[in-house]
Write an enzyme that holds these catalytic residues in place. Structure first.
Site, short mmCIF file in Angstrom:
data_model
loop_
_atom_site.label_atom_id
_atom_site.label_comp_id
_atom_site.label_asym_id
_atom_site.label_seq_id
_atom_site.Cartn_x
_atom_site.Cartn_y
_atom_site.Cartn_z
N ASN A 166 0.80 -1.24 0.00
CA ASN A 166 0.00 0.00 0.00
C ASN A 166 0.82 1.28 0.00
O ASN A 166 0.39 2.29 -0.55
CB ASN A 166 -1.05 -0.02 1.11
CG ASN A 166 -0.47 0.10 2.49
OD1 ASN A 166 0.64 -0.36 2.74
ND2 ASN A 166 -1.19 0.73 3.38
N CYS A 192 -3.19 1.90 6.41
CA CYS A 192 -3.30 1.23 7.71
C CYS A 192 -3.94 2.16 8.75
O CYS A 192 -4.59 1.70 9.68
CB CYS A 192 -1.94 0.76 8.19
SG CYS A 192 -0.73 2.07 8.25
N GLU A 226 4.73 -3.89 12.24
CA GLU A 226 3.76 -2.79 12.11
C GLU A 226 2.54 -3.34 11.38
O GLU A 226 2.64 -3.71 10.21
CB GLU A 226 4.38 -1.61 11.34
CG GLU A 226 5.60 -1.01 12.02
CD GLU A 226 5.32 -0.47 13.41
OE1 GLU A 226 4.15 -0.18 13.73
OE2 GLU A 226 6.27 -0.35 14.20
P1 NAD Z 1 0.44 -9.01 4.08
O1 NAD Z 1 0.61 -9.32 5.51
O2 NAD Z 1 -0.36 -9.91 3.25
O3 NAD Z 1 1.89 -8.94 3.36
C1 NAD Z 1 2.90 -8.04 3.76
C2 NAD Z 1 4.25 -8.59 3.31
O4 NAD Z 1 4.55 -9.76 4.07
C3 NAD Z 1 4.33 -9.02 1.86
O5 NAD Z 1 5.63 -8.75 1.37
C4 NAD Z 1 4.07 -10.52 1.93
O6 NAD Z 1 4.61 -11.22 0.85
C5 NAD Z 1 4.78 -10.88 3.22
N1 NAD Z 1 4.23 -12.02 3.96
C6 NAD Z 1 2.93 -12.36 4.12
N2 NAD Z 1 2.81 -13.43 4.92
C7 NAD Z 1 4.07 -13.75 5.31
C8 NAD Z 1 4.62 -14.77 6.14
N3 NAD Z 1 3.84 -15.66 6.76
N4 NAD Z 1 5.96 -14.82 6.30
C9 NAD Z 1 6.77 -13.92 5.70
N5 NAD Z 1 6.31 -12.93 4.89
C10 NAD Z 1 4.99 -12.85 4.70
O7 NAD Z 1 -0.10 -7.50 4.00
P2 NAD Z 1 -0.53 -6.66 2.70
O8 NAD Z 1 -1.82 -7.18 2.17
O9 NAD Z 1 0.62 -6.55 1.78
O10 NAD Z 1 -0.76 -5.22 3.36
C11 NAD Z 1 -1.95 -4.83 4.01
C12 NAD Z 1 -1.79 -4.89 5.51
O11 NAD Z 1 -0.68 -4.10 5.91
C13 NAD Z 1 -2.98 -4.32 6.26
O12 NAD Z 1 -3.31 -5.18 7.32
C14 NAD Z 1 -2.47 -2.99 6.79
O13 NAD Z 1 -3.12 -2.52 7.94
C15 NAD Z 1 -1.04 -3.29 7.03
N6 NAD Z 1 -0.23 -2.08 7.06
C16 NAD Z 1 0.24 -1.64 8.28
C17 NAD Z 1 0.98 -0.48 8.36
C18 NAD Z 1 1.54 0.01 9.66
O14 NAD Z 1 2.48 0.81 9.66
N7 NAD Z 1 1.01 -0.42 10.80
C19 NAD Z 1 1.27 0.26 7.19
C20 NAD Z 1 0.77 -0.22 5.98
C21 NAD Z 1 0.04 -1.40 5.92
#
Ligand code: NAD
Length: 486
Positions: free
Chosen positions: A154, A285, A251
């Site tokens: 995002n 987020c 995060e």
């Molecule tokens: P996601 O958890 O599906 O993926 C994030 C990253 O982690 C990707 O690179 C993915 O390939 C990797 N990943 C996923 N599962 C994994 C695992 N089991 N082991 C290792 N790597 C793994 O998230 P998304 O759909 O890309 O992003 C949306 C989410 O991110 C929402 O929940 C949002 O709230 C959160 N977000 C949080 C913040 C913050 O600063 N708190 C900022 C932006 C987005």
């Protein structure tokens, strides 16, 4: 115009651009026939090569002068800034956000690199007074070693930058795995660092699904820290897999409330809800997903919110007039549509939007949806409890400030929260009562400064270490306490 041949991109390991046999494609969420690029599907083989390269590069990079490290970050910032228009367009084409936000994110990324280039020059330890006139007691901050950076789609370049810049500036070496939905713009950050002359092995870049990449990026003994931004479920999984000697910074998600008090300027409050809930197609987020409004002004607020939402132009983010772009991928579309159905089944009133848009040429090949507004939402409903991560606002009506706080805090998340009021006492009380890592008064729940700490409470962060600002460098360093007698 669509490209006829799909451009192939590589991974970056030990200063070399490398390919893999298997690849995957990154597509434009506004038009899935538009393939943005083809990328390596890395496996544990490439990850282990990257870890070995980062381990070998660490001793020299840890000893490198801060001004040389800063020079690399500044040069990479120059490269991004010089190409901000083209990179902003690439970001929009790959992720979907509107073009002003795409270009803005490139500029923010450059600012982040520059910020850490300066801030890292004065990142010092402390000196402790003691009773021995012939002894000096200080702390030294030292890099951890190899750091894994795992990021979402995002904010596909600014989130990586706010992790990678402090990690590099404090002398760590990095393995960077971006989301498979946005590998191109992540590649551009690595390319800029490469062109800026970063020594081989200091940054390594691997792309592919986490299921193929495997757990070594988290569990390999040489990995001393994992900094992750993404969903709470994935964050919990990574946090649990990491060993005692691997620091984690997770995060995660949010369910961010905007409280509207009786004395609020209703038009302003509705604008804050639209900006916080629907800009970036609700995919921030810190996005506003709940509006908790005093009963006496609820009707007027709802009317104003619907009116402003109706005025939003939905479409391809590359069109300057678009205010709301597509959802970022098929999973997002499915998820958001499911939550809209759940809301209806739970008995909430869908008072505006929620339909997938397919009827015109502009919409037929993209993941477009009308922003949705639910009224009559009860705090226990799933649409009031769970992160939807799309353009869906749930309106909850309350009778008092105390009830508003109870509802606002009654979720497992605690990322961002805001209140709209002109009463300074209520505003001040809110900053104390609310369970959130970012607290705002008369501003949107979204947005944060690069020079101030950022992170969540409760299930929105698993780490005590904050990102951004000076705090962002603490995570990447360990402290030695040094006693020197003369
Ligand atoms: P996601 O958890 O599906 O993926 C994030 C990253 O982690 C990707 O690179 C993915 O390939 C990797 N990943 C996923 N599962 C994994 C695992 N089991 N082991 C290792 N790597 C793994 O998230 P998304 O759909 O890309 O992003 C949306 C989410 O991110 C929402 O929940 C949002 O709230 C959160 N977000 C949080 C913040 C913050 O600063 N708190 C900022 C932006 C987005």
């Amino acid at each position: 115009m669509l490209e006829t041949t799909v451009k192939q991109y590589k991974n970056y390991i030990n200063g070399e651009w490398v390919s893999t046999k298997e690849t995957f494609q990154s597509v434009n969420p506004a038009d899935v026939n538009d393939v943005v690029g083809e990328f390596p599907s890395a496996t544990s083989v490439e990850v282990n090569e990257a870890i070995d390269a980062a381990s070998a590069a660490f001793p020299d990079w840890a000893k490198e002068s801060p001004s040389k490290r800063a020079a690399v970050l500044n040069k990479a910032a120059d490269i991004l800034e010089q190409n901000a228009d083209q990179l902003g367009e690439e970001l929009t084409r790959e992720e979907g956000k509107i073009i002003s936000a795409g270009k803005g994110e490139i500029k923010r990324t450059a600012q982040t690199l520059r910020y850490y280039a300066v801030e890292g020059m004065s990142f010092t330890g402390e000196t402790f007074p003691n009773d021995d006139p012939n002894m000096e007691v200080t702390t030294q901050k030292e890099p951890l070693g190899v750091v894994s950076v795992i990021t979402p789609w995002n904010f596909p370049i600014s989130i990586p930058a706010r992790k990678i810049a402090p990690a590099l500036m404090t002398g760590n070496t990095v393995i960077f795995k971006p989301s498979s939905d946005t590998p191109l713009i992540a590649y551009r950050l690595v390319e800029a660092l490469h062109e800026a002359g970063i020594p081989k092995g200091v940054i390594n870049f691997v792309t592919g699904r986490s299921s193929n990449i495997g757990d070594d990026i988290i569990t390999h003994p040489a990995v001393r820290a994992v900094t992750f931004t993404g969903s709470t479920a994935a964050g919990e999984d990574i946090h649990q897999k990491a060993s005692l000697t691997t620091r984690t910074q997770m995060e995660l998600g949010g369910k961010n409330p905007l409280i509207v008090m009786e004395d609020a300027d209703i038009d302003h409050a509705a604008q804050l809800a639209v900006n916080g809930g629907f800009s970036l197609t609700g995919q921030a987020c810190t996005g506003t997903s709940r509006v908790i409004v005093m009963k006496s002004v609820a009707e007027a607020f709802q009317r104003a919110l619907i009116e402003k939402t109706k005025a939003l132009t939905i479409g391809n983010g590359l069109n300057e007039s678009t205010k709301v772009g597509p959802l970022a991928n098929q999973r997002q579309l499915k998820n958001v549509r499911e939550y809209i159905e759940i809301g209806k089944q739970e008995g909430a009133a869908l008072v505006y939007g929620g339909d997938q848009l397919t009827e015109t040429k502009e919409y037929e090949n993209g993941y477009f949806i009308q922003p949705a507004i639910f009224a009559d939402v009860h705090p226990s409903m799933r649409i009031a409890q769970e992160e939807i991560f799309g353009p869906v606002i749930a309106i909850l009506t309350v009778d008092s400030y105390e009830e508003a706080i109870q509802v606002a805090n009654g979720v497992e998340y605690g990322l961002s929260a805001a209140i709209v009021t002109n009463d300074i006492k209520t505003a001040n009380q809110f900053t104390k009562d609310i369970e959130a890592g970012t607290v705002k008064v008369n501003r949107t729940t979204t947005g944060n400064l690069i020079n101030a700490p950022f992170g969540g409470l409760k299930k929105s962060s698993t780490s005590t270490f904050r990102e951004s600002g000076r705090a962002g460098m603490e995570f990447f360093t360990q402290i030695k306490t040094v006693y020197v007698g003369y």
